[in-house]
Design a protein around this motif. Structure first.
Motif, short mmCIF file in Angstrom:
data_model
loop_
_atom_site.label_atom_id
_atom_site.label_comp_id
_atom_site.label_asym_id
_atom_site.label_seq_id
_atom_site.Cartn_x
_atom_site.Cartn_y
_atom_site.Cartn_z
N UNK A 19 -7.35 8.44 14.94
CA UNK A 19 -6.35 8.78 14.01
C UNK A 19 -4.94 8.82 13.79
N UNK A 20 -4.61 8.21 15.11
CA UNK A 20 -3.23 7.74 15.10
C UNK A 20 -2.60 6.61 13.79
N UNK A 21 -3.65 6.13 13.35
CA UNK A 21 -3.45 5.02 12.33
C UNK A 21 -3.07 5.75 10.88
N UNK A 22 -3.98 6.62 10.40
CA UNK A 22 -4.05 7.20 9.07
C UNK A 22 -2.44 8.27 9.40
N UNK A 27 0.39 8.09 6.78
CA UNK A 27 1.15 9.21 6.12
C UNK A 27 2.40 9.75 6.35
N UNK A 28 2.95 9.66 7.68
CA UNK A 28 4.09 9.97 7.96
C UNK A 28 5.03 8.84 7.26
N UNK A 29 4.82 7.87 7.44
CA UNK A 29 5.80 6.75 6.86
C UNK A 29 5.81 7.01 5.36
N UNK A 30 4.53 7.33 4.73
CA UNK A 30 4.84 7.40 3.27
C UNK A 30 5.50 8.38 2.56
N UNK A 83 4.13 14.32 14.55
CA UNK A 83 3.39 15.17 15.54
C UNK A 83 2.73 16.63 14.77
N UNK A 84 3.31 17.28 13.86
CA UNK A 84 2.39 18.09 13.27
C UNK A 84 1.33 18.00 12.78
N UNK A 85 1.03 16.61 12.32
CA UNK A 85 -0.29 16.07 11.65
C UNK A 85 -1.15 15.74 12.91
N UNK A 137 0.80 -1.32 -0.05
CA UNK A 137 -0.06 -0.09 0.11
C UNK A 137 0.98 1.12 -0.05
N UNK A 138 1.92 1.48 0.77
CA UNK A 138 2.81 2.34 0.95
C UNK A 138 3.42 2.61 -0.55
#
Length: 331
Positions: free
Chosen positions: A265-268, A272-275, A310-312, A193-194
């Motif tokens: 929201x920790x999951x998305x 996103x951070x990993x992508x 963290x910003x997200x 997915x990533x």
């Protein structure tokens, strides 16, 4: 007859003694069948016996796996996992966060109505059974869940539901320290997915990238071939981000609904951070070569990307509370 009354009185005295320690500033607790207060030293002795028994249980009959290295102690097994597995290092800090959460709740705990609630004995018995099942099945993770349940049910029994509900988060937060190996099965789907999202974004910006499985390959002159490794699937950062956002949600959000929304929201956010990290590695490979991208930059890119997470998290927090902050201004 006198023996039965004495046994009943001893039982009530034991519960009252143990309750006095959990009841904050109370110097003593009055026996339900007597107006004489129970001295605090006796209460302290009673609660020490309870926790000593639990500590002994999980120390000497806590674990049947990897006995040659960590022995029968569940505590040693936990510490071994947290220290020797890099993706679980964050768990070392979570018990301190839980203790801080209890300290933060001290005023509410002191003000909460307190009364012995024998309904909690059912949960206590369930916790003991759960540990027994985990011990016999050689599943220390089940015993860890049982330990958390037992830690919470003790104040439930001694001080009642209204007192114990203030400890739901500090106790529940400890569940995030349980290693969840079954999540490893998600590694492969997360990698694919990533890689798909990264390839879609990069092609959208004009960087010609082909995705094959979890691999990203350049179809332009600046050739590179990158593979999203299992360690880069985002699962490890997902677990750490869950712990971070769980604590932040509990502190920052005014309602239970918003707490759970931010926590979910920790999951998305972690994905996103990993992508973003994968995108940055590919960009470095395209601009400066694959060797530089997979070397020092790859090893250190996790830290700035954690800042992105963290910003997200802060952005979601602001979005959740935007209306609440604007309402007084509009009036």
């Amino acid at each position: 007859m006198r023996a039965a009354e004495g046994a009943r009185g001893a039982e009530e005295t034991l519960f009252s003694c143990m309750a006095s320690v959990f009841c904050g500033k109370c110097p003593a607790v009055t026996n339900p069948t007597s107006s004489s207060p129970i001295p605090l030293p006796r209460a302290a002795a009673a609660i020490l016996v309870v926790f000593a028994a639990l500590a002994a249980l999980f120390q000497f009959l806590g674990n049947l796996t990897d006995v040659a290295r960590v022995g029968h102690s569940l505590f040693h097994w936990m510490a071994n996992r947290w220290v020797n597995f890099s993706d679980l290092n964050y768990c070392l800090f979570l018990p301190f966060v839980s203790l801080w959460a209890i300290w933060r709740q001290r005023k509410k705990l002191a003000a909460a109505p307190r009364a012995v609630d024998l309904r909690g004995l059912l949960l206590f018995a369930a916790g003991v059974f759960l540990h027994w099942a985990g011990y016999r099945a050689q599943q220390p993770r089940i015993s860890m869940v049982a330990l958390v349940l037992l830690l919470w049910t003790v104040p439930f029994v001694l001080c009642g539901w209204r007192f114990a509900r203030e400890l739901l988060f500090p106790a529940g937060y400890l569940l995030l320290t349980v290693p969840l190996n079954f999540l490893d099965s998600l590694t492969s789907p997360l990698r694919i997915f990533s890689a798909w999202v990264a390839a879609t974004v990069l092609n959208g910006f004009g960087l010609h990238v082909q995705q094959i499985g979890s691999g990203l390959y350049s179809t332009a002159a600046n050739s590179f071939a990158l593979e999203v490794a299992p360690e880069c699937s985002g699962l490890h950062s997902l677990l750490a981000m869950t712990a971070l956002m769980g604590a932040y949600a509990w502190i920052s959000q005014p309602t239970q609904l918003k707490k759970w929304i931010l926590f979910a929201c920790s999951v998305p956010v972690a994905l996103v951070a990993n992508i973003v990290r994968i995108l940055l590695v590919v960009l470095v490979a395209a601009l400066f070569g694959q060797e530089r991208a997979t070397g020092l930059w790859h090893d250190w890119s996790g830290y700035p990307v954690f800042v992105v997470g963290i910003l997200l998290m802060l952005a979601v927090d602001k979005l959740l509370n935007a209306r609440g902050k604007e309402a007084p201004h509009a009036q």
